[in-house]
Design a protein around this motif. Structure first.
Motif, PDB file in Angstrom:
ATOM      1  N   LEU A 326       0.829  -1.198   0.000  1.00  0.00           N
ATOM      2  CA  LEU A 326       0.000   0.000   0.000  1.00  0.00           C
ATOM      3  C   LEU A 326       0.868   1.254   0.000  1.00  0.00           C
ATOM      4  N   GLY A 327       0.208   2.402  -0.043  1.00  0.00           N
ATOM      5  CA  GLY A 327       0.913   3.683  -0.001  1.00  0.00           C
ATOM      6  C   GLY A 327       0.304   4.659  -0.977  1.00  0.00           C
ATOM      7  N   GLY A 328       0.351   5.937  -0.614  1.00  0.00           N
ATOM      8  CA  GLY A 328      -0.132   6.972  -1.516  1.00  0.00           C
ATOM      9  C   GLY A 328      -1.638   7.020  -1.682  1.00  0.00           C
ATOM     10  N   LEU A 329      -2.386   6.366  -0.802  1.00  0.00           N
ATOM     11  CA  LEU A 329      -3.838   6.331  -0.985  1.00  0.00           C
ATOM     12  C   LEU A 329      -4.504   7.662  -0.652  1.00  0.00           C
ATOM     13  N   TYR A 330      -3.788   8.571   0.017  1.00  0.00           N
ATOM     14  CA  TYR A 330      -4.412   9.854   0.354  1.00  0.00           C
ATOM     15  C   TYR A 330      -4.862  10.593  -0.896  1.00  0.00           C
ATOM     16  N   LYS A 331      -4.261  10.249  -2.014  1.00  0.00           N
ATOM     17  CA  LYS A 331      -4.568  10.970  -3.237  1.00  0.00           C
ATOM     18  C   LYS A 331      -6.000  10.743  -3.691  1.00  0.00           C
ATOM     19  N   THR A 332      -6.474   9.510  -3.544  1.00  0.00           N
ATOM     20  CA  THR A 332      -7.831   9.242  -4.036  1.00  0.00           C
ATOM     21  C   THR A 332      -8.793   8.843  -2.924  1.00  0.00           C
ATOM     22  N   MET A 333      -8.293   8.620  -1.703  1.00  0.00           N
ATOM     23  CA  MET A 333      -9.198   8.304  -0.593  1.00  0.00           C
ATOM     24  C   MET A 333      -9.043   9.365   0.504  1.00  0.00           C
ATOM     25  N   PRO A 334      -9.271  10.637   0.189  1.00  0.00           N
ATOM     26  CA  PRO A 334      -8.979  11.681   1.184  1.00  0.00           C
ATOM     27  C   PRO A 334      -9.856  11.583   2.426  1.00  0.00           C
ATOM     28  N   LYS A 335     -11.137  11.198   2.269  1.00  0.00           N
ATOM     29  CA  LYS A 335     -12.023  11.143   3.433  1.00  0.00           C
ATOM     30  C   LYS A 335     -11.586  10.049   4.389  1.00  0.00           C
ATOM     31  N   THR A 336     -11.288   8.887   3.826  1.00  0.00           N
ATOM     32  CA  THR A 336     -10.824   7.791   4.666  1.00  0.00           C
ATOM     33  C   THR A 336      -9.538   8.190   5.379  1.00  0.00           C
ATOM     34  N   THR A 337      -8.659   8.886   4.651  1.00  0.00           N
ATOM     35  CA  THR A 337      -7.394   9.309   5.245  1.00  0.00           C
ATOM     36  C   THR A 337      -7.639  10.194   6.462  1.00  0.00           C
ATOM     37  N   LEU A 338      -8.511  11.185   6.273  1.00  0.00           N
ATOM     38  CA  LEU A 338      -8.776  12.130   7.362  1.00  0.00           C
ATOM     39  C   LEU A 338      -9.374  11.403   8.567  1.00  0.00           C
ATOM     40  N   LEU A 339     -10.343  10.502   8.303  1.00  0.00           N
ATOM     41  CA  LEU A 339     -10.988   9.793   9.412  1.00  0.00           C
ATOM     42  C   LEU A 339      -9.995   8.887  10.115  1.00  0.00           C
ATOM     43  N   CYS A 340      -9.128   8.247   9.332  1.00  0.00           N
ATOM     44  CA  CYS A 340      -8.107   7.397   9.940  1.00  0.00           C
ATOM     45  C   CYS A 340      -7.181   8.235  10.817  1.00  0.00           C
ATOM     46  N   LEU A 341      -6.862   9.440  10.369  1.00  0.00           N
ATOM     47  CA  LEU A 341      -5.985  10.310  11.156  1.00  0.00           C
ATOM     48  C   LEU A 341      -6.645  10.712  12.474  1.00  0.00           C
TER      49      LEU A 341
END
Lengths: 566, 114
Positions: A326-341
């Motif tokens: 995995l890696g670099g998913l923030y580019k296309t999964m921004p909502k999931t990224t923010l919630l995970c953070l």
């Protein structure tokens, strides 16, 4: 009231029955109704309510409502609500029924007033939850589910045997405070210990949870271990041994988490680490520590659920869960990224997030009671949890090197469930009294003062700096496709090998004995054949003339003898 | 949440992908270092009540966090030397059977939306 008063597990059982016979959108409505009806029903039940049943000569209490059980009751309703929202898109009857029955069993367990009812719900929890692993329908998850079930059933058996001993020693089955004396109490302690993932007994968790389905893992992370924490808090508060067990639980999993590749397994290790904080709190046993332990259980369900949901979303959308892929998913999964953070910040106990308001209670209690070394261990574990759950999980999934995967954010229901959990994490972090007013003991604890906030922020920021420094220097261990040996090696490899060697030896001995026997038999047969084979001395055909001649000779002999003798 | 975490969200709207530009990565690193320095300096400014003698030391939490994490990673790396096995390690235990490689792909199970 317009609703009948039911034991808290009943609404879920009844809904499960209806779900079994319905299909289509009706199932969705029913599933959503279950936690709402359950919560409403629980709200109706008065504190101190007690149902007693006499079975033969056993005094049973299938329902006991007090502050501690109500606290966990609300927690489980909340957890099941966002888990069900998360799983709304799942069209799999097995998972839907399993999660309803699993929630019902967990609720039944925390509201049981006696050990026998507890045992029944304990086993029901094991049997229903294993289907969330098997529902993945792969050979891996089947085998893992079997290992999981074996552990859970052993825990149940220990509880049953412990209950029998306890009944003989005390003449009572009431599930209440028991000191760690006598066989019964110790067996019950170990039964709880297995479900609470004590060190060396923890592998069912790190083995089973990452092998469950996307939504199954979220359910699993919420209930089984928290019921065990409830059991320990009810029966063994203030047992000093728990402090040391808990301290080990906070520290050893973080090492594994750093080198683990499967990100959901990293979270499973970090779940053990969080349980460690609760176990330490229960071991200290003061009102502050117990409040801290159960408050942390509450918060853990929220942020660990959120993290498992975000990693589930990654698995669902990309089909991969290994950090190395995995890696670099923030580019296309921004909502999931923010919630995970948000989840990562909560579990790391940043000020304004819910981990901070409960973890600091346990740590303050440890210092107040003079457990300095334990406090240092907890401090180390706090920095470590930020390292693996707070940084590693989001970093390797969403940032790090670009894996080239361009998956979209997950379906709306999954996002909504994560938003609910994230909002609660923030709400409790900003306004801790939301949680504090539910706690079993009155508390005047204030998490937000300059000393605490500054200390925690320094600890975490410098932990982040350490991660940065190690990464820049190239010292940080890369994610590698690998399996790390853990205590499960003992039965998956050592015991398996011993068994294999042993059965091989038995097989060889058996072969050897058979061979000797066969050789002897062959010799015997050769002997028989020698005389009986065609042309053998015993197999020669005799003619009638020959026989007549021999008889004539015999008769002649006997005649001759008769002349001599007489 | 630290500043570095919140930034990718804001950045996404302005340009295509935030961390594709090296200067953005550098900016995040620099801001973290600045935050750390400021936090360390606060230890000398703010008065802290403390219950443990070690807490009196200026920068105790900062050093503990930094050194603790470096040790954690170094020990974990060292543990890899004797704990690491190939991913199909436990699959090989079925001696004589064909190894089922289909499962290593970790598919998402039957959770797929209709």
């Amino acid at each position: 009231m317009w609703l009948p008063e039911l034991p808290p597990f009943m609404p879920f059982m009844i809904i499960a029955l209806f779900v079994f016979f319905s299909r289509g959108p009706l199932v969705t409505v029913l599933m959503l109704a279950a936690p709402l009806w359950g919560a409403l029903n629980l709200w109706q039940l008065e504190q101190g309510l007690l149902w007693q049943v006499t079975l033969v000569e056993l005094q049973l209490m299938p329902l006991r409502v007090d502050k501690l059980s109500t606290f966990f009751g609300y927690l489980f309703h909340l957890a099941s609500f966002f888990c069900i929202v998360y799983a709304l898109h799942v069209r799999d009857k097995v998972q839907q029924l399993a999660c309803l029955l699993y929630t019902a069993a967990a609720l039944g367990a925390v509201f049981s007033g006696d050990l026998l009812s507890l045992f029944i719900f304990w086993e029901m929890m094991a049997l229903s939850s294993v289907f969330l692993i098997w529902a993945r329908r792969s050979a891996d998850s089947y085998a893992s589910g079997l290992r999981y079930l074996a552990y859970q059933v052993i825990s149940g058996l220990l509880l049953l045997i412990g209950t029998i001993f306890y009944w003989q020693e005390h003449g009572s089955l009431v599930f209440t405070y028991m000191s760690l004396q006598g066989t019964g109490a110790w067996l019950i302690f170990f039964a709880f210990g297995i479900k609470c993932a004590f060190p060396m007994l923890h592998t069912w968790l790190t083995d089973g949870y990452p092998n469950a389905t996307v939504s199954g893992t979220v359910f699993l992370s919420a209930f089984t271990t928290k019921v065990a924490v409830y059991g320990l808090a009810r029966a063994f508060p203030g047992s000093e041994i728990l402090i040391y067990i808990g301290a080990v639980m906070t520290c050893f999993p973080i090492f594994y988490a750093v080198i683990e590749n499967d990100l959901r397994r990293v979270l499973a290790y970090s779940l053990i680490n969080q349980l460690g904080f609760m176990v330490v709190g229960i071991g200290i046993g003061t009102e502050l520590a117990l409040n801290g332990a159960v408050a942390h259980a509450f918060n853990d369900v929220l942020f660990k659920g959120l993290l498992f949901m975000s990693m589930g979303a990654v698995l669902q959308m990309t089909g991969r869960i290994n950090g190395s892929e995995l890696g670099g998913l923030y580019k296309t999964m921004p909502k999931t990224t923010l919630l995970c953070l948000v989840g990562a910040a909560s579990i790391s106990a940043f000020p304004l997030f819910n981990g901070f308001v409960s973890k600091s209670m346990v740590m303050t209690a440890a210092l107040n009671q003079g457990y300095d070394w334990i406090w240092l261990a907890l401090l180390f574990a706090s920095a470590g949890v930020f390292h693996h759950a707070g940084i590693k999980i989001p970093y390797f999934a969403f940032f790090a090197h670009d894996s080239g995967i361009r998956s979209q954010d997950p379906p709306n229901n999954m996002l909504l469930a994560m938003v609910i959990a994230a909002a609660l994490c923030l709400a409790i972090g900003i306004y801790p009294n939301l949680l504090y007013q539910l706690l079993p003991f009155e508390s005047a604890y204030q998490p937000y003062d300059v000393s605490h906030v500054l200390a925690q922020t320094q600890l975490l920021c410098f932990a982040a700096l350490a991660f940065l420094w190690l990464n820049v220097k190239g010292l940080y261990p890369p994610e590698l496709p690998s399996v790390n040996l853990d205590a499960d090696w003992l039965y998956r490899r050592l015991l398996a090998n011993v068994w294999l060697t042993l059965s091989n030896k038995v097989w060889q001995t058996d072969q050897h004995i058979r061979k000797i026997f066969l050789d002897k038999l062959k010799q015997l047969l050769a002997l028989v054949a020698k005389y009986h084979r065609p042309g053998g001395i015993l197999a020669r055909a005799q003619t009638v003339g020959n026989m007549a001649l021999w008889i004539a000779i015999l008769l002649a002999c006997s005649l001759g003898l008769s002349f001599i003798g007489l | 949440m630290t500043k570095e975490k919140a930034m990718p969200q804001k950045g996404r709207q302005e340009e295509k992908y935030f961390f594709d530009k090296p200067e953005n990565v550098r900016r995040v690193i620099h801001s973290l270092v600045v935050i750390c320095v400021l936090l360390f300096a606060l230890d000398f400014v703010l008065h802290r009540h403390s219950s443990h003698p070690w807490e009196h030391m200026p920068g105790f939490y900062a050093f503990y966090g930094f050194i603790g994490c470096v040790l954690l990673v170094i020990i974990a790396k060292w543990m890899r030397m004797f704990l690491k096995r190939p991913p199909d390690y436990y699959l090989k235990e079925k001696q004589g059977d064909k190894i089922n490689t289909e499962q290593t792909g970790k598919a998402g199970g039957k959770d797929v939306a209709p």
